[in-house]
Design a protein around this motif. Structure first.
Motif, PDB file in Angstrom:
ATOM      1  N   GLY A 296      21.663  -8.885  61.325  1.00 46.46           N
ATOM      2  CA  GLY A 296      21.501  -8.904  59.882  1.00 46.46           C
ATOM      3  C   GLY A 296      22.049 -10.202  59.338  1.00 46.46           C
ATOM      4  O   GLY A 296      23.011 -10.747  59.879  1.00 46.46           O
ATOM      5  N   VAL A 297      21.441 -10.715  58.295  1.00 42.97           N
ATOM      6  CA  VAL A 297      21.855 -12.004  57.744  1.00 42.97           C
ATOM      7  C   VAL A 297      22.936 -11.759  56.700  1.00 42.97           C
ATOM      8  O   VAL A 297      22.668 -11.236  55.614  1.00 42.97           O
ATOM      9  CB  VAL A 297      20.655 -12.742  57.123  1.00 42.97           C
ATOM     10  CG1 VAL A 297      21.096 -14.091  56.573  1.00 42.97           C
ATOM     11  CG2 VAL A 297      19.559 -12.931  58.170  1.00 42.97           C
TER      12      VAL A 297
ATOM     13  N   ARG B 116      16.155 -14.799  51.005  1.00 41.42           N
ATOM     14  CA  ARG B 116      16.703 -14.099  49.834  1.00 41.42           C
ATOM     15  C   ARG B 116      18.144 -14.525  49.567  1.00 41.42           C
ATOM     16  O   ARG B 116      18.578 -14.596  48.416  1.00 41.42           O
ATOM     17  CB  ARG B 116      16.630 -12.589  50.063  1.00 41.42           C
ATOM     18  CG  ARG B 116      17.054 -11.748  48.867  1.00 41.42           C
ATOM     19  CD  ARG B 116      16.838 -10.269  49.129  1.00 41.42           C
ATOM     20  NE  ARG B 116      17.660  -9.767  50.201  1.00 41.42           N
ATOM     21  CZ  ARG B 116      18.929  -9.407  50.066  1.00 41.42           C
ATOM     22  NH1 ARG B 116      19.528  -9.516  48.887  1.00 41.42           N
ATOM     23  NH2 ARG B 116      19.613  -8.936  51.084  1.00 41.42           N
ATOM     24  N   LYS B 117      18.884 -14.847  50.633  1.00 42.45           N
ATOM     25  CA  LYS B 117      20.290 -15.219  50.492  1.00 42.45           C
ATOM     26  C   LYS B 117      20.513 -16.732  50.482  1.00 42.45           C
ATOM     27  O   LYS B 117      21.654 -17.190  50.517  1.00 42.45           O
ATOM     28  CB  LYS B 117      21.097 -14.590  51.636  1.00 42.45           C
ATOM     29  CG  LYS B 117      21.246 -13.076  51.537  1.00 42.45           C
ATOM     30  CD  LYS B 117      21.884 -12.521  52.803  1.00 42.45           C
ATOM     31  CE  LYS B 117      22.194 -11.038  52.656  1.00 42.45           C
ATOM     32  NZ  LYS B 117      23.451 -10.807  51.941  1.00 42.45           N
TER      33      LYS B 117
ATOM     34  N   PRO C 233       7.607 -14.663  50.531  1.00 43.94           N
ATOM     35  CA  PRO C 233       7.677 -13.418  49.764  1.00 43.94           C
ATOM     36  C   PRO C 233       8.593 -12.422  50.464  1.00 43.94           C
ATOM     37  O   PRO C 233       8.472 -12.192  51.660  1.00 43.94           O
ATOM     38  CB  PRO C 233       6.220 -12.932  49.766  1.00 43.94           C
ATOM     39  CG  PRO C 233       5.395 -14.128  50.110  1.00 43.94           C
ATOM     40  CD  PRO C 233       6.251 -14.994  50.983  1.00 43.94           C
ATOM     41  N   THR C 234       9.540 -11.898  49.720  1.00 43.28           N
ATOM     42  CA  THR C 234      10.462 -10.926  50.294  1.00 43.28           C
ATOM     43  C   THR C 234       9.839  -9.546  50.205  1.00 43.28           C
ATOM     44  O   THR C 234       9.550  -9.070  49.102  1.00 43.28           O
ATOM     45  CB  THR C 234      11.807 -10.938  49.542  1.00 43.28           C
ATOM     46  OG1 THR C 234      12.345 -12.254  49.597  1.00 43.28           O
ATOM     47  CG2 THR C 234      12.778  -9.956  50.157  1.00 43.28           C
ATOM     48  N   PRO C 235       9.611  -8.895  51.345  1.00 45.71           N
ATOM     49  CA  PRO C 235       8.999  -7.566  51.274  1.00 45.71           C
ATOM     50  C   PRO C 235       9.923  -6.587  50.576  1.00 45.71           C
ATOM     51  O   PRO C 235      11.145  -6.726  50.633  1.00 45.71           O
ATOM     52  CB  PRO C 235       8.810  -7.200  52.754  1.00 45.71           C
ATOM     53  CG  PRO C 235       9.795  -8.026  53.498  1.00 45.71           C
ATOM     54  CD  PRO C 235       9.938  -9.290  52.711  1.00 45.71           C
ATOM     55  N   PRO C 236       9.348  -5.594  49.895  1.00 48.96           N
ATOM     56  CA  PRO C 236      10.206  -4.582  49.273  1.00 48.96           C
ATOM     57  C   PRO C 236      11.136  -3.966  50.310  1.00 48.96           C
ATOM     58  O   PRO C 236      10.751  -3.768  51.462  1.00 48.96           O
ATOM     59  CB  PRO C 236       9.196  -3.557  48.742  1.00 48.96           C
ATOM     60  CG  PRO C 236       7.903  -4.294  48.643  1.00 48.96           C
ATOM     61  CD  PRO C 236       7.927  -5.316  49.727  1.00 48.96           C
ATOM     62  N   ARG C 237      12.361  -3.692  49.901  1.00 54.45           N
ATOM     63  CA  ARG C 237      13.317  -3.157  50.865  1.00 54.45           C
ATOM     64  C   ARG C 237      12.858  -1.814  51.431  1.00 54.45           C
ATOM     65  O   ARG C 237      13.185  -1.468  52.559  1.00 54.45           O
ATOM     66  CB  ARG C 237      14.703  -3.031  50.216  1.00 54.45           C
ATOM     67  CG  ARG C 237      15.442  -4.379  50.222  1.00 54.45           C
ATOM     68  CD  ARG C 237      16.924  -4.214  50.052  1.00 54.45           C
ATOM     69  NE  ARG C 237      17.630  -5.394  50.551  1.00 54.45           N
ATOM     70  CZ  ARG C 237      18.943  -5.543  50.475  1.00 54.45           C
ATOM     71  NH1 ARG C 237      19.690  -4.609  49.933  1.00 54.45           N
ATOM     72  NH2 ARG C 237      19.517  -6.626  50.953  1.00 54.45           N
ATOM     73  N   GLN C 238      12.061  -1.084  50.648  1.00 51.72           N
ATOM     74  CA  GLN C 238      11.545   0.178  51.166  1.00 51.72           C
ATOM     75  C   GLN C 238      10.657  -0.075  52.378  1.00 51.72           C
ATOM     76  O   GLN C 238      10.708   0.653  53.379  1.00 51.72           O
ATOM     77  CB  GLN C 238      10.760   0.916  50.075  1.00 51.72           C
ATOM     78  CG  GLN C 238      10.338   2.333  50.455  1.00 51.72           C
ATOM     79  CD  GLN C 238      11.534   3.231  50.702  1.00 51.72           C
ATOM     80  OE1 GLN C 238      12.524   3.190  49.972  1.00 51.72           O
ATOM     81  NE2 GLN C 238      11.456   4.055  51.735  1.00 51.72           N
ATOM     82  N   GLU C 239       9.839  -1.130  52.301  1.00 49.35           N
ATOM     83  CA  GLU C 239       8.969  -1.490  53.417  1.00 49.35           C
ATOM     84  C   GLU C 239       9.785  -1.929  54.623  1.00 49.35           C
ATOM     85  O   GLU C 239       9.493  -1.561  55.771  1.00 49.35           O
ATOM     86  CB  GLU C 239       8.018  -2.599  52.970  1.00 49.35           C
ATOM     87  CG  GLU C 239       7.034  -3.056  54.023  1.00 49.35           C
ATOM     88  CD  GLU C 239       6.156  -4.168  53.501  1.00 49.35           C
ATOM     89  OE1 GLU C 239       5.880  -5.107  54.277  1.00 49.35           O
ATOM     90  OE2 GLU C 239       5.762  -4.115  52.315  1.00 49.35           O
ATOM     91  N   ALA C 240      10.812  -2.735  54.377  1.00 46.79           N
ATOM     92  CA  ALA C 240      11.670  -3.190  55.475  1.00 46.79           C
ATOM     93  C   ALA C 240      12.432  -2.018  56.089  1.00 46.79           C
ATOM     94  O   ALA C 240      12.604  -1.954  57.310  1.00 46.79           O
ATOM     95  CB  ALA C 240      12.637  -4.256  54.976  1.00 46.79           C
TER      96      ALA C 240
END
Length: 819
Positions: free
Chosen positions: A49-50, A92-93, A291-298
């Protein structure tokens, strides 16, 4: 970026500017250089994890399964998808460089950082690492292959000198790094250790083979604090010193160049590599957008990954469970309610959320079955102060109060935190003391244990009464100890249930001791025998029992190797009691590395979930209830006990760790010793069965690649996935070889009754060996055996390959199953 463009940029910089680029400006950031439009690049730990450049609990991260679990997937496509998740999190970070993957090997099961490495095998590790590299870098984020090289244990890791022969180094330990370079990795991290007496940051191995033979055009970054010289490391192919701003290069390197002790061309090459990396990650032009995928998708992908890496070691018909017919389930063990989802050390993150097995099972069985939880004996040292038992004395919110004080006790910083876990406060000018306080509301009375972690002068009081008071010197320069896992010091206080007490810990800051501080508290531990009896009774009255066992942060962590493979505490006794009480007992093992399982024959099923990341509970429930198969295959051989394991050494003698086993680690060592482990490398069951029908080897195609076509039939009642593995052997070899070695693998899926064909690519290099006399790769002419099956210990099909003297291999026919 073309060579001409790179040269033009370098021409704009003088020696001071070039050298400035070669050391970080902070713990996680490289230098800016306005003269060429360069912004600093941000790095972050990232195997699971980042985290980002700060240890901030409010800046959460998506938490993947650990590297052992990823190695267990034997699935390049899925690993690539997980790499894409890491890349999206990095963007994202604001992170440009992810410090992953770790390509060191599971040489010994006692290795403390086992969970951060993929496997015991160079082929599986190389393929898995390459897939992760491609997944990360496809989105303009850099991956880092680490820790180069032979950095496979933790004991004395800053100074250990690894003695390994040249052939073993080439064929085993360098091989995964070569695979990463072939995949286009942009950074390689040099390790703390020495190889044959030379620190890796000064080693000729950075030039040959890394840059000269493999044509690596990226950046060699040091492990944090690993560079300890100026001229020797600068003349080597080391490119970037981390962290900064202090370091052994800087002005000292400028003087060395001016005095002619280090060639200026060396600095030009290093600076050019930094600029090429900056171009790749968008630090020389408009930043790459992803594009950051929705966290639900991840989260859905991470849930799928839990099942894909879980290994079903044994099953006597109890799994999968049918939730529609279950009436009662006993969920037993501390790991059910508080699973280990990640390993300890620099790679740890604050997870976005964690689904526990207990919560997932209760949700799945709500309204249909009774779920009883018996935690069993306590396992760990006191956990950090946290809500709901603790409240910030200033705000009343769940958690703790963190303050930074100057020498006169004046407040320089104050903030609320959810836990007292490894707090790393800001340090304004004049900072002298870190203070952590909380109102603890004890649910039970009796003798509580409190702890404060860090270095220097520390005190801990409970309602003003001293519990810990002393000066605790820093005796290590290991960053994992100083900055990540400082030791805790404990004391006790008697509390009354329901009566709040003020817990206050203070730590005086000192140079070289870091600032990470933690405060812990634990109620009186229940009697282990009584807790086991309670668990056995819960199992006896349930239709099925699920027992969760595993390692702890103190038994498996970066910075130290293990001394035993036994489960901590009373967990073996717990499993024995539960299996005796209920024959339908499923044992779920929650660890990142092999453990002894003396009760495995008594369990109806044994399921290994590793350290499964944030979706631990939901992914496990999918497997237990048959919504998906347990897709994992062991990336490491699991022995019955430590005494049987052929290669165990992690501790150097007089500073030297000898890899005396040579080529023979993992399943190779077991085969050479003629011993049978508990579970072979590659082993793993699904919810169907397979028959291996035939295998045929093709003639080599262009580039020397040949294929092994394997027909398998699904003989069970469910659709499933099978990982078909191909091993080579050369019994009549004139040079020493492993008894067998993994050459390739491929997965197939089929419905019940269907036949599928797995096509396994066997590259030319699978038959090569390194000739120390000729200092090059050679392929020995003659016959090679081809063995095919579901694990290193179960290979029902054989074929052969004949390599003629002129070096052009040809297939030598097909054979049907033996016996």
């Amino acid at each position: 970026m073309t060579h001409e463009e790179l040269t033009r940029l370098l021409d704009k910089l003088d020696l001071d500017q070039k050298v400035r680029l070669l050391t970080g400006t902070t713990n996680w950031r490289t230098a800016d250089e306005p003269a060429v439009g360069l912004r600093g690049m941000t790095m972050s730990d990232g195997p699971a994890g980042v985290r980002g450049p700060t240890w901030d609990e409010t800046d959460t991260s998506l938490l993947l399964p650990c590297a052992s679990a990823i190695g267990a997937m034997w699935d390049d496509d899925l690993v690539g998808e997980l790499g894409s998740v890491l890349a999206a999190e990095a963007r994202r970070k604001g992170v440009d460089v992810v410090l992953a993957p770790t390509l060191n090997l599971h040489r010994s099961p006692l290795g403390g950082r086992h969970f951060e490495c993929f496997s015991e095998d160079p082929e599986l590790t190389g393929r898995t690492g390459a897939a992760l590299v491609r997944g990360i870098q496809a989105h303009g984020v850099a991956a880092t292959a680490k820790h180069y090289v032979a950095n496979d244990s933790e004991t004395d890791r800053l100074t250990v000198d690894v003695k390994v022969d040249e052939r073993t180094l080439r064929e085993v330990y360098l091989a995964p790094f070569e695979a990463a370079v072939r995949a286009g990795v942009w950074l390689v991290m040099s390790g703390y250790n020495r190889v044959d007496g030379v620190p890796l940051t000064e080693s000729p191995l950075l030039a040959r083979p890394l840059k000269d033979e493999w044509h690596f055009d990226g950046v060699v970054v040091s492990d944090w604090g690993a560079v300890r010289s100026t001229e020797a490391s600068a003349r080597a192919a080391q490119d970037l010193v981390m962290p900064g701003p202090a370091g052994p290069w800087g002005d000292a390197l400028v003087r060395a160049v001016e005095d002619g002790r280090v060639p200026s061309a060396v600095v030009d090459d290093k600076a050019g590599r930094l600029l090429r990396l900056a171009d790749r990650v968008g630090a020389l032009h408009r930043p790459t957008t992803l594009p950051t995928p929705p966290r639900q998708e991840a989260r859905a992908l991470l849930r799928r990954a839990v099942a894909a890496g879980s290994v079903l070691l044994g099953n006597r018909g109890v799994l999968p469970l049918d939730p529609a017919t279950l009436t009662s389930v006993a969920v037993i063990g501390a790991h059910a309610a508080e699973p280990r989802v990640q390993g300890g050390g620099s790679a740890a993150v604050h997870p976005h959320r964690v689904t526990t097995p207990l919560d997932a099972l209760r949700a799945d069985l709500a309204g249909t079955a009774r779920v009883v939880h018996a935690p069993g004996p306590a396992l760990t040292a006191p956990p950090p102060l946290s809500a709901p038992a603790c409240r910030d004395p200033h705000t009343g919110r769940g958690g703790v109060r963190l303050r930074v004080l100057d020498g006169d006790g004046r407040e320089l910083y104050a903030g609320h935190h959810r836990t007292g876990r490894r707090l790393e406060p800001p340090l304004p000018p004049g900072a002298r003391t870190v203070e952590i306080s909380a109102l603890l509301h004890p649910g039970t009375g009796g003798e509580w244990t409190f702890g404060v972690g860090g270095f220097g002068r520390m005190t801990l009081t409970v309602d003003g009464h001293p519990v810990v008071d002393g000066v605790f010197p820093c005796v290590s320069d290991d960053p994992a100890v100083v900055h990540v896992n400082p030791p805790c010091h404990y004391g006790t206080a008697r509390l009354t249930a329901g009566r709040p007490v003020l817990v206050l810990a203070r730590r005086e800051l000192a140079d070289g001791t870091g600032r990470a501080t933690l405060v812990t508290a634990a109620p009186p531990r229940p009697d282990p025998a009584a807790a086991i009896r309670e668990a056995a009774e819960a199992a006896r009255t349930a239709e099925v029992a699920l027992v969760f066992v595993g390692t702890t942060p103190h038994s498996e962590s970066e910075g130290r190797d293990r001394t035993t493979l036994a489960l901590p505490g009373h967990q073996d006794a717990l499993v024995r009691a539960v299996t005796a009480a209920n024959p339908r007992t499923v044992v779920v093992v929650n660890s990142g590395a092999p453990v002894e399982m003396p009760w495995r024959a008594d369990a109806a099923a044994v399921l290994l979930t590793w350290l499964p990341g944030q979706e631990a509970g939901s992914g496990l429930a999918d497997v237990l209830f048959g919504r998906t198969e347990p897709g994992g295959r062991l990336p490491t051989t699991w022995g019955t006990c430590l005494a049987d394991t052929p290669v165990t050494t992690t501790r150097p003698e007089e500073g030297v760790l000898r890899y005396g086993e040579g080529l023979h680690i993992g399943h190779r060592a077991w085969l050479r010793a003629g011993r049978r482990p508990a579970y072979w490398f590659g082993h793993g069951l699904g919810y169907t069965t397979w028959a291996y029908r035939a295998a045929a080897v093709s003639a080599p195609a262009q580039g020397g690649v040949r294929t092994v076509s394997v027909r398998v039939r699904n003989t069970g009642r469910r659709r499933g996935r099978e990982v078909v593995q191909v091993y080579l052997a050369r019994p009549a070899s004139a040079v020493e070889r492993p008894y067998r070695w993994l050459a390739g693998y491929a997965a197939v899926e089929a419905a019940p009754g269907e036949t599928a064909t797995a096509v396994v690519r066997i590259p030319d290099r699978a038959l090569r060996h390194w000739s120390t006399e000729e200092r090059g790769w050679r392929t020995e002419p003659g016959g090679y055996e081809v063995h095919v099956g579901p694990s290193a210990g179960e290979l029902p099909l054989t074929a052969s390959v004949e390599v003629p003297a002129e070096g052009s291999p040809r297939a030598a026919g097909e054979r049907l199953p033996r016996g």
